[in-house]
Design a protein around this motif. Sequence first.
Motif, PDB file in Angstrom:
ATOM      1  N   ASN A  22       0.658  -1.380   0.675  1.00 55.07           N
ATOM      2  CA  ASN A  22      -0.066  -0.505   0.334  1.00 55.07           C
ATOM      3  C   ASN A  22       0.529   1.434  -0.170  1.00 55.07           C
ATOM      4  O   ASN A  22       0.511   2.455  -0.248  1.00 55.07           O
ATOM      5  N   ASP A  23       2.369   1.171   0.186  1.00 57.69           N
ATOM      6  CA  ASP A  23       3.140   1.790   0.248  1.00 57.69           C
ATOM      7  C   ASP A  23       3.464   2.817  -1.296  1.00 57.69           C
ATOM      8  O   ASP A  23       4.314   2.266  -1.914  1.00 57.69           O
ATOM      9  N   THR A  24       2.665   3.795  -2.070  1.00 65.04           N
ATOM     10  CA  THR A  24       2.820   3.866  -3.012  1.00 65.04           C
ATOM     11  C   THR A  24       3.322   5.671  -3.202  1.00 65.04           C
ATOM     12  O   THR A  24       3.736   5.777  -4.028  1.00 65.04           O
ATOM     13  N   GLU A  25       4.325   5.848  -2.038  1.00 63.95           N
ATOM     14  CA  GLU A  25       4.762   7.259  -1.784  1.00 63.95           C
ATOM     15  C   GLU A  25       6.262   7.422  -2.138  1.00 63.95           C
ATOM     16  O   GLU A  25       6.561   8.703  -2.135  1.00 63.95           O
ATOM     17  N   SER A  26       6.770   5.999  -1.731  1.00 69.30           N
ATOM     18  CA  SER A  26       8.210   5.981  -1.983  1.00 69.30           C
ATOM     19  C   SER A  26       8.622   5.069  -3.127  1.00 69.30           C
ATOM     20  O   SER A  26       7.653   3.760  -3.649  1.00 69.30           O
ATOM     21  N   GLU A  27       9.796   5.102  -4.054  1.00 73.21           N
ATOM     22  CA  GLU A  27      10.186   4.101  -5.058  1.00 73.21           C
ATOM     23  C   GLU A  27      10.712   3.013  -4.855  1.00 73.21           C
ATOM     24  O   GLU A  27      11.202   1.727  -5.543  1.00 73.21           O
TER      25      GLU A  27
ATOM     26  N   SER B  49       8.529  -1.351   0.532  1.00 72.83           N
ATOM     27  CA  SER B  49       8.728  -1.343   1.948  1.00 72.83           C
ATOM     28  C   SER B  49       9.268  -2.065   2.622  1.00 72.83           C
ATOM     29  O   SER B  49       7.477  -2.766   2.518  1.00 72.83           O
TER      30      SER B  49
ATOM     31  N   SER C 104      14.889   4.291   5.643  1.00 70.65           N
ATOM     32  CA  SER C 104      14.114   5.633   5.419  1.00 70.65           C
ATOM     33  C   SER C 104      15.783   6.895   5.501  1.00 70.65           C
ATOM     34  O   SER C 104      15.976   7.113   4.964  1.00 70.65           O
TER      35      SER C 104
END
Length: 432
Positions: free
Chosen positions: A180-185, A188, A253
């Motif tokens: 569900n993590d679409t903010e990082s390239e 996750s 991160s």
Amino acid sequence: MNLNRRTMLTRVGPAAAFAVSNWRETLVAEAANASAASGKHCVILWMAGGPSQTDTFDMKPGTKVGGPFKEIQTNVSGVRFSEHFPELAKQADRLAIVRSVTTKEGDHQRGTMLMHTGNMVGGAVQYPSIGSALSKSLQNTSNPLPAYVAVATPSIAPQSQGPGFLGPRYAPAKVSANANDTESEYASLRVDYMNPGMQIESNRYHKRSELWTQQQTRFLKRRNLPNVLAQDTAYQSAMNMIASDAKEAFELSQEPEHIRDAYGKGTFGQGCLLARRLIERDVPVVEVALGDGLGWDTHTDNFDRVKELSGQLDRGWATLMSELQDRGLLENTTILWAGEFGRTPTINRNGGRDHFPQAFSCVLAGGGISGGQVYGETASDGSEVTDRPVEAKDLTATLCAAVGIKPSTENMTEGGRPIKISEGSKIDEVLL
């Protein structure tokens, strides 16, 4: 009535005295064994689905089974493997390629269990995975982090990573990819129980923890059952990590982008980066899977899929070894690359290779391993092992020896039966 040791042995008789003496010697030996292995680590790189040895580490160029891939020369004279491992080729002096692994298990589930435990499936004993067994011997009980962490659990036979009769205390903490993590390239990774379910102030959280501990202690006295103990173990582990700064090991991160890029942005590459961060914090055993379920199960389109997976493997594995070396950790970290079996040398009508347990490859690297060599040999057409066959139990025995644990170290089942970590014979030629 109080009995000292001398009085007790006098009353129970010579046979019991001998048994107690042997018991004491066993405890001393196990303590010495654990002390000798202090500070050792193990990384298992699991290739879910069964990788093709003929297209990775045991190529057959110029033959009808060879396929389109080319061999490349490594930094070790005479050692050659796939062109899709250019970074690993620069570190072949750290690798011991075992080309003569052979089993009789061509089923994914049974093969996965066999290669993880060194034992055949079936019977009354639930054998622990080698990861669980080693974590028990290598654990640092003062470390709030789990002793065994598994990234991307295989979809087939997930219990293969389990603790078996050792119990839930030695089960791995499982890390999954957050879809569900679409903010990082970058992929996750998460441990589901890492953070509290809601934001509450510290004082209130500690009061809740104290209350839970009181109630749980009472409950365990009445319901001391395996499923209850498993839940309690997971909860205690989560609470220990939440209360500790050690959980920052999972915060990828914090790493510079160029480091994350070097490992590769996918689950496997970021899992290898996580492995390095965990080893830095003295986690003894980390397993990282590559294959997204059964990715190496290449019954069709073998060559495109193996090329893509090899690229991920090359970046993640090579960068892991380089970074461990730079930090002075590689000499104490043993790496095992393995899958549940190999693939047929023959290419089927769909451009794929099928299950083939008769003759395949595994690789050992890093601490305790005499790298820069090939051990064993298969026939020119890859159809059989022709020199120095190796069984799954021999690999587990060799892995034990590389991290300073005697393969003959015994653990007790609930019924009081002693079981060795491995019944195999270590491969002395690949050990330092």
